[in-house]
Motif scaffolding. Structure first.
Motif, PDB file in Angstrom:
ATOM      1  N   SER A  54      66.988  75.964  40.053  1.00 51.58           N
ATOM      2  CA  SER A  54      65.693  75.417  39.683  1.00 51.58           C
ATOM      3  C   SER A  54      65.244  74.382  40.723  1.00 51.58           C
ATOM      4  CB  SER A  54      65.792  74.739  38.317  1.00 51.58           C
ATOM      5  OG  SER A  54      66.410  73.464  38.455  1.00 51.58           O
ATOM      6  N   GLU A  55      64.014  73.948  40.588  1.00 52.70           N
ATOM      7  CA  GLU A  55      63.499  72.887  41.465  1.00 52.70           C
ATOM      8  C   GLU A  55      63.830  71.504  40.904  1.00 52.70           C
ATOM      9  OE1 GLU A  55      62.062  73.033  44.338  1.00 52.70           O
ATOM     10  OE2 GLU A  55      61.479  75.146  44.569  1.00 52.70           O
ATOM     11  N   ARG A  56      64.527  71.463  39.763  1.00 58.69           N
ATOM     12  CA  ARG A  56      64.770  70.198  39.076  1.00 58.69           C
ATOM     13  C   ARG A  56      65.873  69.362  39.733  1.00 58.69           C
ATOM     14  NH1 ARG A  56      63.183  69.761  33.753  1.00 58.69           N
ATOM     15  NH2 ARG A  56      65.091  68.633  33.260  1.00 58.69           N
ATOM     16  N   THR A  57      66.751  69.999  40.514  1.00 64.53           N
ATOM     17  CA  THR A  57      67.902  69.287  41.078  1.00 64.53           C
ATOM     18  C   THR A  57      67.946  69.455  42.595  1.00 64.53           C
ATOM     19  OG1 THR A  57      69.361  71.211  40.990  1.00 64.53           O
ATOM     20  CG2 THR A  57      69.244  69.857  38.999  1.00 64.53           C
ATOM     21  N   GLN A  58      68.661  68.548  43.249  1.00 63.39           N
ATOM     22  CA  GLN A  58      68.834  68.673  44.690  1.00 63.39           C
ATOM     23  C   GLN A  58      69.616  69.941  45.014  1.00 63.39           C
ATOM     24  OE1 GLN A  58      67.290  66.701  46.962  1.00 63.39           O
ATOM     25  NE2 GLN A  58      67.997  68.364  48.295  1.00 63.39           N
ATOM     26  N   ALA A  59      70.654  70.178  44.219  1.00 64.20           N
ATOM     27  CA  ALA A  59      71.464  71.387  44.443  1.00 64.20           C
ATOM     28  C   ALA A  59      70.584  72.627  44.332  1.00 64.20           C
ATOM     29  CB  ALA A  59      72.599  71.456  43.416  1.00 64.20           C
ATOM     30  N   GLY A  60      69.751  72.670  43.282  1.00 64.85           N
ATOM     31  CA  GLY A  60      68.874  73.823  43.086  1.00 64.85           C
ATOM     32  C   GLY A  60      67.924  73.989  44.257  1.00 64.85           C
ATOM     33  N   ARG A  61      67.365  72.868  44.706  1.00 63.14           N
ATOM     34  CA  ARG A  61      66.433  72.936  45.836  1.00 63.14           C
ATOM     35  C   ARG A  61      67.158  73.421  47.102  1.00 63.14           C
ATOM     36  NH1 ARG A  61      64.478  68.363  42.913  1.00 63.14           N
ATOM     37  NH2 ARG A  61      65.720  66.900  44.141  1.00 63.14           N
ATOM     38  N   ASN A  62      68.412  72.965  47.271  1.00 60.92           N
ATOM     39  CA  ASN A  62      69.200  73.443  48.425  1.00 60.92           C
ATOM     40  C   ASN A  62      69.390  74.956  48.377  1.00 60.92           C
ATOM     41  OD1 ASN A  62      69.458  70.783  49.142  1.00 60.92           O
ATOM     42  ND2 ASN A  62      71.641  70.618  48.614  1.00 60.92           N
ATOM     43  N   PHE A  63      69.800  75.440  47.187  1.00 55.36           N
ATOM     44  CA  PHE A  63      70.041  76.884  47.052  1.00 55.36           C
ATOM     45  C   PHE A  63      68.755  77.655  47.354  1.00 55.36           C
ATOM     46  CE2 PHE A  63      73.236  75.418  43.704  1.00 55.36           C
ATOM     47  CZ  PHE A  63      74.301  75.453  44.604  1.00 55.36           C
ATOM     48  N   LEU A  64      67.632  77.136  46.827  1.00 57.70           N
ATOM     49  CA  LEU A  64      66.361  77.843  46.992  1.00 57.70           C
ATOM     50  C   LEU A  64      65.871  77.801  48.437  1.00 57.70           C
ATOM     51  CD1 LEU A  64      64.561  76.803  43.675  1.00 57.70           C
ATOM     52  CD2 LEU A  64      65.310  79.117  44.312  1.00 57.70           C
ATOM     53  N   ALA A  65      66.172  76.688  49.107  1.00 58.86           N
ATOM     54  CA  ALA A  65      65.773  76.597  50.516  1.00 58.86           C
ATOM     55  C   ALA A  65      66.521  77.653  51.327  1.00 58.86           C
ATOM     56  CB  ALA A  65      66.072  75.201  51.050  1.00 58.86           C
ATOM     57  N   GLU A  66      67.792  77.821  50.964  1.00 62.56           N
ATOM     58  CA  GLU A  66      68.610  78.808  51.656  1.00 62.56           C
ATOM     59  C   GLU A  66      68.173  80.227  51.327  1.00 62.56           C
ATOM     60  OE1 GLU A  66      73.219  79.221  51.450  1.00 62.56           O
ATOM     61  OE2 GLU A  66      72.709  77.126  51.917  1.00 62.56           O
ATOM     62  N   ASN A  67      67.868  80.440  50.035  1.00 63.87           N
ATOM     63  CA  ASN A  67      67.464  81.772  49.591  1.00 63.87           C
ATOM     64  C   ASN A  67      66.457  81.650  48.449  1.00 63.87           C
ATOM     65  OD1 ASN A  67      67.158  84.341  48.653  1.00 63.87           O
ATOM     66  ND2 ASN A  67      69.280  84.587  47.945  1.00 63.87           N
TER      67      ASN A  67
END
Lengths: 459, 459
Positions: free
Chosen positions: A186-199
């Motif tokens: 999700s966009e709610r967490t830094q981890a989520g944003r990292n994953f989404l930036a990658e894919n």
């Protein structure tokens, strides 16, 4: 009439959980801090868990009292029945006796509330206002949603995006119990944003969702995190299953030669097997315990015993376990609860020490077994539970070949009412087998060492 | 600890079904032949049902033995628990005692197997090779599919087309139990072809599906037909619910002041209420029994007591019942099991004679009640069962206003695991109320008399 169901009354419910650590010949290695690689101290877990659960996580006491308030809530659906599979035995034409412990009668339809309830209870007692968690197929998220509703705690569930989209029923169940459900990443967490930036098109994984839930918990002092398997205290709570089964086998004047359960993180297997393993480890009664995993996620049979993270981002402590590597992406089989790269420390130690066995079974064989079971026993099993049934059928076949009989117990950990699409795929010939090559597995495991040098391989 | 669940052991299962005909102050009027309008004789039912079931259909014996073989199969999921709704009571802040009999633990997830099993058994005993039936939302079709699998009988289910398309889970469950499922209206029958000629886009109705299943049964000597509600023998089989509940209230040292159940055809209501009505009719113990119907299908509260067909095509005998007219097309509410134009003869007679009460409740109120129940009691109810819960909440509210307390029993006839989309609609504000005008109802009833002169109105 022959007795089919062995029922305990509420006042016969076990009053203690069993902690197998007390009886292990080799104590498990300690968890390590992800940064320092030093053993972590209990207080380091405080941002994630309330003190009572941390105490249980590191306890070496053999028995731990179940609080009266938890017993009251267990009564909503426990004790669960032990059932003799007469109809299945007849259909198989076997002299083996097949028993199953049915955990599908719970609020979420599986064994998961056995730990969700005490976890919510201890959090409530500690004044926690919100619990975050992850869920794959949705069983765990549903259980925790229900438990939080019982104690008036808010519940945020990070649900693997592919499941969120493909399995709307589970999401609606969580909403019905009052939880908030977010697709992960999700966009709610830094981890989520990292994953989404990658894919940006990532369909998520359990490891990613754990990263998100953990991140949200550590940021707020009134928020804690909760895990549905793997950890010692989770396995501990599930032992109510096996403790009940021990009493029920006394009623049946019988005892299992072999116990079978699916293994995803380990709580299903531990729940039914550990109390019987106590009898074995203490030299009272012999028993074989077989953990069954999907061929497409074979950490027990093809993984490596080493330190690894519980999540993809690397937030969690390093745990000594059989693993396929925390970046391993299991094929999208229907048994969502078994799609996890590692096995709990306790189950891993038992396997390493040869005290339990493991077997990997392909999913079509599992659905074939589950469909047969449904037709005769009248319960459509969860895809995870089908793995146990497939192993039971193998045990029966083996007994026939050997000209022996045996008493088999398996954990029917949940029903499949919310998984009918999986049965449809099976019936229509749309189930695929996901055959992992040796190279793929080796590659996945080697990645850990190359990319995550902080892991410490143990030999 | 206060006892939450009252469990019977298998050997405490009632050995007899209760036939309320024996205790009715006014015996029901006979069914009439659809053509001659003369009372039908039992042998006229032979093309549809095996002799043993016809005998039960016309029996005036107070008790009928449950065959040993049926008791054996009942043991797959019976006895069912009687549960005290402590958590709900607390949430409501009421001094009323609320009990529910939970029938959702069965193979199909509802009370339906209670009659599916004996029906399949008597058919198997009579050498029947195939059973045809209809199903709306799919509960009944699932139950009969399972029962037929137990006795090795083929099962053909005509499923209302709108449900077939919208509720794939139920279809897959029937397939899992080995049944063939056809969307109705189909091209397989003359009735189906007639309906399609009239309206090629027909989404079907229970009445149409009955016509199709009946037509297929009468054409083949080895094929019989089976109905999941309405008929006397179906209601008879369901009394196992109330007989168990009577024993369980003895264990609880309590007795209900009021019993609540949903009413579609009548088997759900009859199942729990008739054994308690015996005690009332014999002057032993007073009890109020309230049948709950959806506001959008209000045959009990707004229909007329007259002879009418059970199906749309006019194949079935004419039955004296409360009806909205056999051409009535109920709005597509989520409680598919309550979308039927008529009420069983026995329930209709009881209502006409003022022995039971009826109430109609709109569906949003029902889902609100069901959601509250789920959150506290941990069981997500079927949309049909939500009608009972809504009435329970009204009873509690009334008691509060009156400053009294009472003991309430309701039939939690099934779980809602396969109905989560209905809950989603409720949560998202997408549930519509279907308000019937007086004119619409009068118009529907008047149509019977104008278009079907063979019906005989009874005053």
């Amino acid at each position: 009439m022959k007795k089919k169901k062995f029922l305990l009354d509420e006042d016969q419910m076990p009053k203690k959980w069993y902690n197998i650590v007390a009886d292990l010949p080799n104590k498990p290695l300690p968890p390590l801090h992800p940064g320092t690689k030093e053993p972590i101290s209990p207080d380091m877990l405080s941002p994630l868990f309330p003190d009572e659960l941390i105490k249980q996580e590191v306890s070496e006491e053999r028995f731990i009292d179940i609080p009266e308030e938890v017993l009251e809530k267990y009564k909503i659906y426990r004790p669960s029945p032990l059932i003799r599979a007469f109809e299945l035995e007849k259909a198989l034409g076997t002299d083996c006796k097949i028993y199953y412990k049915y955990e599908g009668g719970s609020p979420s339809g599986s064994h998961k509330p056995n730990t969700a309830i005490p976890q919510a209870y201890y959090n409530a007692k500690a004044g926690v206002r919100k619990i975050t968690t992850e869920t794959g197929a949705g069983q765990w998220g549903t259980a925790l949603s229900f438990a939080c509703a019982q104690y008036g705690i808010e519940c945020d569930v990070y649900m693997v995006k592919s499941s969120f989209n493909q399995k709307p029923y589970r999401k609606i169940m969580m909403n019905t119990f009052g939880a908030n459900v977010f697709p992960s990443p999700s966009e709610r967490t830094q981890a989520g944003r990292n994953f989404l930036a990658e894919n940006p098109n990532s369909s998520g994984s359990l490891g990613m969702a754990i990263s998100e839930a953990v991140e949200m918990a550590v940021q707020d002092e009134h928020t804690k995190y909760s895990l549905g398997s793997v950890l010692n205290h989770v396995l501990l709570h599930q032992t109510i299953i096996g403790e009940e089964a021990l009493k029920q086998f006394e009623m049946a004047e019988d005892y299992p030669d072999v116990i079978v359960a699916p293994l995803g993180g380990g709580s299903n297997f531990a729940g039914i097997a550990f109390p019987f393993l106590r009898e074995k480890l203490q030299g009272n009664k012999e028993v074989r315990c077989v953990a069954v995993e999907p061929s497409s996620c074979p950490k027990l049979t093809k993984g490596k015993f080493m330190y690894d993270f519980g999540d993809t981002q690397g937030y969690t402590p390093l745990l000594p376990m059989f693993t396929l590597g925390h970046n391993f992406e299991p094929a999208s089989i229907h048994a969502g609860g078994l799609r996890y790269h590692g096995a709990s420390v306790l189950c891993s130690q038992l396997l390493k020490d040869g005290i339990i066995e493991a077997n990997a079974i392909p999913q079509i064989e599992c659905f074939e077994a589950g469909s047969l079971f449904a037709k005769y026993e009248g319960i459509i099993p969860a895809p995870e539970s089908n793995h146990a049934i497939a192993q039971v059928l193998r045990e029966v076949e083996l007994a026939k070949k050997e000209g022996t009989t045996k008493t088999i117990l398996f954990n029917l950990s949940g029903h499949g009412f919310v998984d009918m699409m999986a049965y449809s795929d099976y019936q229509n010939g749309n189930l695929e087998e996901h055959k992992l090559t040796k190279e793929e597995i080796e590659n996945s495991i080697s990645k850990i060492k190359n990319l995550q040098p902080q892991e410490v391989a143990i030999t």
